[in-house]
Motif scaffolding. Structure first.
Motif, PDB file in Angstrom:
ATOM      1  N   GLU A  60       0.891  -1.161   0.000  1.00 13.50           N
ATOM      2  CA  GLU A  60       0.000   0.000   0.000  1.00 13.50           C
ATOM      3  C   GLU A  60       0.925   1.204   0.000  1.00 13.50           C
ATOM      4  O   GLU A  60       1.641   1.434   0.972  1.00 13.50           O
ATOM      5  CB  GLU A  60      -0.901   0.003   1.226  1.00 13.50           C
ATOM      6  CG  GLU A  60      -1.817   1.207   1.303  1.00 13.50           C
ATOM      7  CD  GLU A  60      -2.649   1.246   2.574  1.00 13.50           C
ATOM      8  OE1 GLU A  60      -3.259   2.303   2.834  1.00 13.50           O
ATOM      9  OE2 GLU A  60      -2.681   0.244   3.311  1.00 13.50           O
ATOM     10  N   SER A  95       2.096   5.287  -0.394  1.00  7.36           N
ATOM     11  CA  SER A  95       1.695   6.664  -0.091  1.00  7.36           C
ATOM     12  C   SER A  95       2.860   7.545  -0.493  1.00  7.36           C
ATOM     13  O   SER A  95       3.879   7.578   0.191  1.00  7.36           O
ATOM     14  CB  SER A  95       1.373   6.802   1.402  1.00  7.36           C
ATOM     15  OG  SER A  95       1.126   8.142   1.738  1.00  7.36           O
ATOM     16  N   LEU A 151      -2.462   0.688  -4.328  1.00  7.08           N
ATOM     17  CA  LEU A 151      -2.037  -0.660  -3.975  1.00  7.08           C
ATOM     18  C   LEU A 151      -1.302  -1.259  -5.161  1.00  7.08           C
ATOM     19  O   LEU A 151      -1.685  -1.037  -6.315  1.00  7.08           O
ATOM     20  CB  LEU A 151      -3.248  -1.547  -3.650  1.00  7.08           C
ATOM     21  CG  LEU A 151      -4.081  -1.146  -2.437  1.00  7.08           C
ATOM     22  CD1 LEU A 151      -5.436  -1.817  -2.500  1.00  7.08           C
ATOM     23  CD2 LEU A 151      -3.375  -1.542  -1.154  1.00  7.08           C
ATOM     24  N   TYR A 211      -6.824  -8.009   2.645  1.00  9.07           N
ATOM     25  CA  TYR A 211      -6.116  -6.826   3.111  1.00  9.07           C
ATOM     26  C   TYR A 211      -7.143  -5.751   3.450  1.00  9.07           C
ATOM     27  O   TYR A 211      -8.001  -5.422   2.631  1.00  9.07           O
ATOM     28  CB  TYR A 211      -5.138  -6.291   2.056  1.00  9.07           C
ATOM     29  CG  TYR A 211      -4.317  -5.137   2.570  1.00  9.07           C
ATOM     30  CD1 TYR A 211      -3.315  -5.354   3.513  1.00  9.07           C
ATOM     31  CD2 TYR A 211      -4.564  -3.836   2.167  1.00  9.07           C
ATOM     32  CE1 TYR A 211      -2.570  -4.310   4.015  1.00  9.07           C
ATOM     33  CE2 TYR A 211      -3.822  -2.780   2.662  1.00  9.07           C
ATOM     34  CZ  TYR A 211      -2.828  -3.022   3.589  1.00  9.07           C
ATOM     35  OH  TYR A 211      -2.099  -1.981   4.094  1.00  9.07           O
ATOM     36  N   ILE A 223      -8.104  -2.061   4.062  1.00 13.13           N
ATOM     37  CA  ILE A 223      -7.624  -0.717   3.752  1.00 13.13           C
ATOM     38  C   ILE A 223      -8.098   0.272   4.809  1.00 13.13           C
ATOM     39  O   ILE A 223      -7.343   1.086   5.297  1.00 13.13           O
ATOM     40  CB  ILE A 223      -8.112  -0.256   2.371  1.00 13.13           C
ATOM     41  CG1 ILE A 223      -7.552  -1.166   1.300  1.00 13.13           C
ATOM     42  CG2 ILE A 223      -7.687   1.174   2.102  1.00 13.13           C
ATOM     43  CD1 ILE A 223      -8.002  -0.819  -0.073  1.00 13.13           C
ATOM     44  N   HIS A 282      -4.939  -1.977   7.599  1.00 14.25           N
ATOM     45  CA  HIS A 282      -3.525  -2.228   7.307  1.00 14.25           C
ATOM     46  C   HIS A 282      -3.061  -3.608   7.764  1.00 14.25           C
ATOM     47  O   HIS A 282      -1.861  -3.850   7.871  1.00 14.25           O
ATOM     48  CB  HIS A 282      -2.623  -1.147   7.912  1.00 14.25           C
ATOM     49  CG  HIS A 282      -3.066   0.242   7.622  1.00 14.25           C
ATOM     50  ND1 HIS A 282      -3.249   0.707   6.331  1.00 14.25           N
ATOM     51  CD2 HIS A 282      -3.406   1.272   8.448  1.00 14.25           C
ATOM     52  CE1 HIS A 282      -3.652   1.955   6.382  1.00 14.25           C
ATOM     53  NE2 HIS A 282      -3.766   2.320   7.644  1.00 14.25           N
ATOM     54  N   LYS A 319      -9.870  -5.677   0.518  1.00  8.76           N
ATOM     55  CA  LYS A 319      -9.296  -6.200  -0.723  1.00  8.76           C
ATOM     56  C   LYS A 319      -9.059  -7.680  -0.525  1.00  8.76           C
ATOM     57  O   LYS A 319      -8.419  -8.075   0.437  1.00  8.76           O
ATOM     58  CB  LYS A 319      -7.976  -5.506  -1.037  1.00  8.76           C
ATOM     59  CG  LYS A 319      -7.220  -6.196  -2.144  1.00  8.76           C
ATOM     60  CD  LYS A 319      -5.884  -5.546  -2.371  1.00  8.76           C
ATOM     61  CE  LYS A 319      -5.077  -6.353  -3.356  1.00  8.76           C
ATOM     62  NZ  LYS A 319      -3.730  -5.837  -3.528  1.00  8.76           N
ATOM     63  N   HIS A 351      -9.437  -5.234   2.080  1.00 11.15           N
ATOM     64  CA  HIS A 351      -9.047  -5.873   0.829  1.00 11.15           C
ATOM     65  C   HIS A 351      -8.819  -7.342   1.062  1.00 11.15           C
ATOM     66  O   HIS A 351      -8.126  -7.713   1.976  1.00 11.15           O
ATOM     67  CB  HIS A 351      -7.765  -5.245   0.296  1.00 11.15           C
ATOM     68  CG  HIS A 351      -8.039  -4.026  -0.470  1.00 11.15           C
ATOM     69  ND1 HIS A 351      -8.024  -3.971  -1.818  1.00 11.15           N
ATOM     70  CD2 HIS A 351      -8.383  -2.802  -0.049  1.00 11.15           C
ATOM     71  CE1 HIS A 351      -8.295  -2.775  -2.211  1.00 11.15           C
ATOM     72  NE2 HIS A 351      -8.522  -2.044  -1.143  1.00 11.15           N
TER      73      HIS A 351
END
Length: 740
Positions: free
Chosen positions: A53, A55, A122, A203, A205, A222, A246, A270
């Motif tokens: 993930e 950023s 992602l 997963y 999110i 997370h 996800k 996720h």
């Protein structure tokens, strides 16, 4: 599949067999990712190799890097990323878009932010079967509006690959995969069937959900959840917020996205599952597809045979080309990639010259541009200049990109005279340098700490009618901050603000670190608030520097707020608990420490030696030897192994009147004191409380030893204790007897 349909029953729901928190880590050039699959705790989940993930804020990103033998799936959650590869493919994916890239036999590409602010997304890596690892690179790209959607009973799905709720994605997956993006409204549930042989994971999110069984504890954002065997997954959203998931699985991958919602926070989960089948059946009615597969197969066989020759000892690509007479474009670029990846870039130009001379049409700007970019990347600037001159000899006009690459290549190597000569040459042929040309030079000057030249470069670009942009000013602020040139940093910062240009997160972080390094508290706090508002991630090292400034200024309550701020970004990490507990311990607040400990126990956080030593030091400072003794006795039941700090705290307590006989005897019987001395406590603890009498004496005595004595392979706790007490005329054994 049934979303929120309670009549739908799974015979054997999949349960969570492993849970891993995706922790932030540095990647690429200044970028930060949360890696779940691919960490030590979860190295891979066949065929899934990695899940990040990301950023990222410009200028950070992922410059040119290679991939081979697998697929990458990039799904943008916020913002935009621009992708460009060596074959000329270029494009930008924006919020909600998907790029499914098959690297196949190999590709070199870059992925960089295309917008202002933070770009979120992602990226999943999916392995290819051995028969597909050398196929031609290819792309499948879906715009957000092209992704199939469905909604039922408060559960919304976007079908990125595979099928769900009666809708199917157009994406063709070589490793059969379903990838779904789900959003669950508050109070809804999802029951998704998945064939038993498939590997699956989830997963999260945003938000929190209950998985597998209603009796399970909620899992928050997370986290990646590996699922056991079963015929499907059940999920419940018991919270008041949206849940986003996800879920990939081999032969099926699905993800839960969050819908736009004005007033309520959202939660994303996720999920991902993977089938063990090593191949997939292409869609029917596809004669064209079958033909392409056959053509690809034959191409791959010839390329594979050529690469095998190059792998032979003392292989000579020039001789191989002469013997074979010619190579196709695919073969040639495969050889070039091979030479680059095996540190043989010095042979690239010779191979190119021979190959292009076989057929006149190959002497073109596109081929030269690719070769020159590769040579400059490898730092082969003499070859790059030779290629540049050869272009002119062949009446080819070098592009702006070519000049940029060569200029930046020289600058990166510190050969600024050559870079400036080519810059002048650009003007002579009416190919005017652009702002990115100068920005590359400024960055190179910064790398060599030539700060005056950075300023001159800005003046030069302005005099030639090229206006610095927000990247220029961000670069200046960032590099002056790193160089400790605060007046210049603040001047460029004010210029950037006055021009109402975007201030990048990485620039703010550099300013924050500069102020923290000098302990300029007021300005540090002002920039810190801007960093937190920008949602830019902070590295642990910088967080520790901020904490150190607060400790030096006796602003212990700020540690609590710092810990809470970081917790909102990374979750409750060891560092977060350390900061929050230190805050209360330094204030000598028993009530505050008890509150933090209760919170730890409530979330089932396993204590470590840092937590124990913080509390022990606080009790020692308060001279509360009753609680000190209780905690010391409790270490064993909490499975906490004392370290040298614990030993030091105990002996400092003994000096203060505490009876440490029982603790010393317990440690002796456990064999702890015969073990190698270790320091496992977070350094912030010693910054806050100091080293204490025992540790200071230990350091002084060790420093006073000669080189040979220091070379002792293993220093046990017993050795270190004796070292300190021998200096005081006593032995450890006598100390125990004296305590008795």
């Amino acid at each position: 599949m049934s979303g929120g349909d309670q009549s739908f029953v799974l015979n054997k729901p999949r349960l969570v067999v492993k849970k891993v928190l995706a922790k932030p880590q540095s990647e690429g050039d200044g970028a930060v990712v949360r890696r779940s699959i691919g960490r030590m705790e979860l190295k891979n989940l066949d065929p899934f190799l990695m899940l990040d993930e990301f950023s990222v804020s410009a200028p950070a990103g992922f410059p040119d890097h290679p991939h081979r033998g697998f697929e990458t799936v990039t799904y943008m959650l916020q913002g935009a990323f621009t992708h460009q590869d060596f074959s000329g493919h270029k494009g930008t994916i924006r919020t909600g878009d998907v790029q499914w890239m098959t690297a196949g036999r190999g590709i070199i590409h870059s992925e960089m932010p295309a917008g202002e602010g933070t770009q979120l997304g992602l990226q999943l890596w999916i392995n290819l079967s051995s028969r597909d690892k050398m196929i031609e690179p290819r792309y499948q790209e879906l715009l957000s509006e092209e992704i199939k959607k469905a909604e039922k009973d408060g559960v919304e799905v976007r079908v990125i690959a595979g099928e769900s709720m009666g809708v199917r994605s157009p994406v063709y997956t070589r490793t059969p995969t379903m990838y779904l993006d789900f959003t669950l409204k508050p109070g809804t549930q999802l029951h998704q069937s998945v064939p038993e042989p498939w590997n699956s994971f989830v997963y999260i999110i945003e938000g929190a959900g209950v998985f597998g069984s209603l009796s399970s504890s909620p899992v928050t954002a997370h986290h990646v959840l590996v699922l056991g065997r079963g015929d499907g997954l059940s999920v419940w959203n018991k919270s008041a917020n949206f849940l986003r998931l996800k879920w990939p699985s081999n032969n099926s991958l699905f993800k839960f996205p969050k819908p736009f919602f004005l007033f309520s926070p959202s939660t994303t989960l996720h999920l991902k599952s993977h089938q063990l089948q090593a191949f997939s059946t292409p869609p029917s009615n596809s004669t064209k597809h079958t033909t392409l597969l056959l053509e690809t197969f034959h191409k791959n066989q010839t390329v594979k045979a050529l690469i095998e020759k190059l792998h032979e000892k003392d292989s000579n690509p020039l001789q191989i080309l002469k013997d074979e007479g010619d190579w196709s474009k695919d073969q040639f670029w495969a050889v070039i990639r091979f030479l680059q990846q095996t540190s043989r870039s010095k042979e690239v130009l010779q191979v190119f010259d021979l190959w292009k001379n076989i057929e006149k049409s190959r002497t073109n700007v596109v081929n030269y541009e690719k070769i020159l970019l590769l040579l400059c990347e490898g730092g082969l600037m003499e070859d790059a200049v030779s290629a540049l001159r050869a272009m002119k000899t062949n009446d080819l006009n070098p592009s702006f990109e070519i000049y940029n690459s060569v200029i930046h290549g020289f600058a990166r190597k510190g050969k600024f005279e050559d870079a400036l000569f080519l810059l002048k040459e650009m003007g002579e042929i009416k190919l005017m340098p652009k702002v990115e040309t100068y920005n590359g030079l400024i960055q190179a000057y910064a790398n060599y700490k030539m700060y005056d030249e950075m300023g001159k470069c800005v003046k030069r670009m302005e005099s030639e009618g090229c206006c610095p942009n927000h990247f220029t000013y961000n670069l200046l602020v960032l590099e002056f901050a790193r160089g400790g040139l605060f007046k210049r940093m603040e001047r460029e910062y004010q210029t950037l603000l006055s021009k109402r240009m975007n201030l990048q997160g990485s620039t703010l972080v550099a300013m924050l670190e500069a102020y923290a390094n000098l302990g300029i508290l007021e300005k540090m706090e002002k920039v810190y608030r801007r960093v937190m508002n920008s949602k830019t991630p902070l590295k642990e090292g910088l967080i520790r520097k901020l904490a150190g400034v607060y400790i030096e200024n006796y602003m212990f309550s700020r540690l609590e707020y710092l810990g809470l701020d970081i917790s909102s970004r990374t979750g409750r990490t060891d560092l977060v608990w350390c900061l929050r507990l230190l805050s209360q311990a330094c204030l000598l607040s028993k009530k505050g420490m008890d509150s933090i400990v209760r919170e730890m126990d409530m979330v089932k956080f396993s204590w470590n030696i840092t937590v124990a030593n913080i509390i022990l030091l606080a009790y020692l400072k308060m001279k509360d030897f009753r609680k000190f003794d209780i905690l010391l006795s409790d270490l064993r039941t909490r499975y906490i192994k004392p370290d040298i700090v614990t030993v030091g705290v105990l002996f400092d307590a003994i000096t203060g009147g505490y009876d440490g006989t029982r603790a010393l005897e317990t440690w002796r019987k456990m064999g702890l004191l015969d073990g190698a001395g270790e320091m496992n406590t977070d350094p912030l603890v010693l910054t806050a409380f100091g080293k204490g009498r025992f540790l200071r004496s230990c350091e002084e005595m060790y420093s006073s030893l000669g080189p040979k004595a220091r070379e002792k392979k293993v220093w046990t706790y017993h050795d270190l204790i004796d070292l300190v007490f021998e200096h005081g005329g006593r032995k450890y054994e006598f100390l125990v007897a004296e305590q008795s």
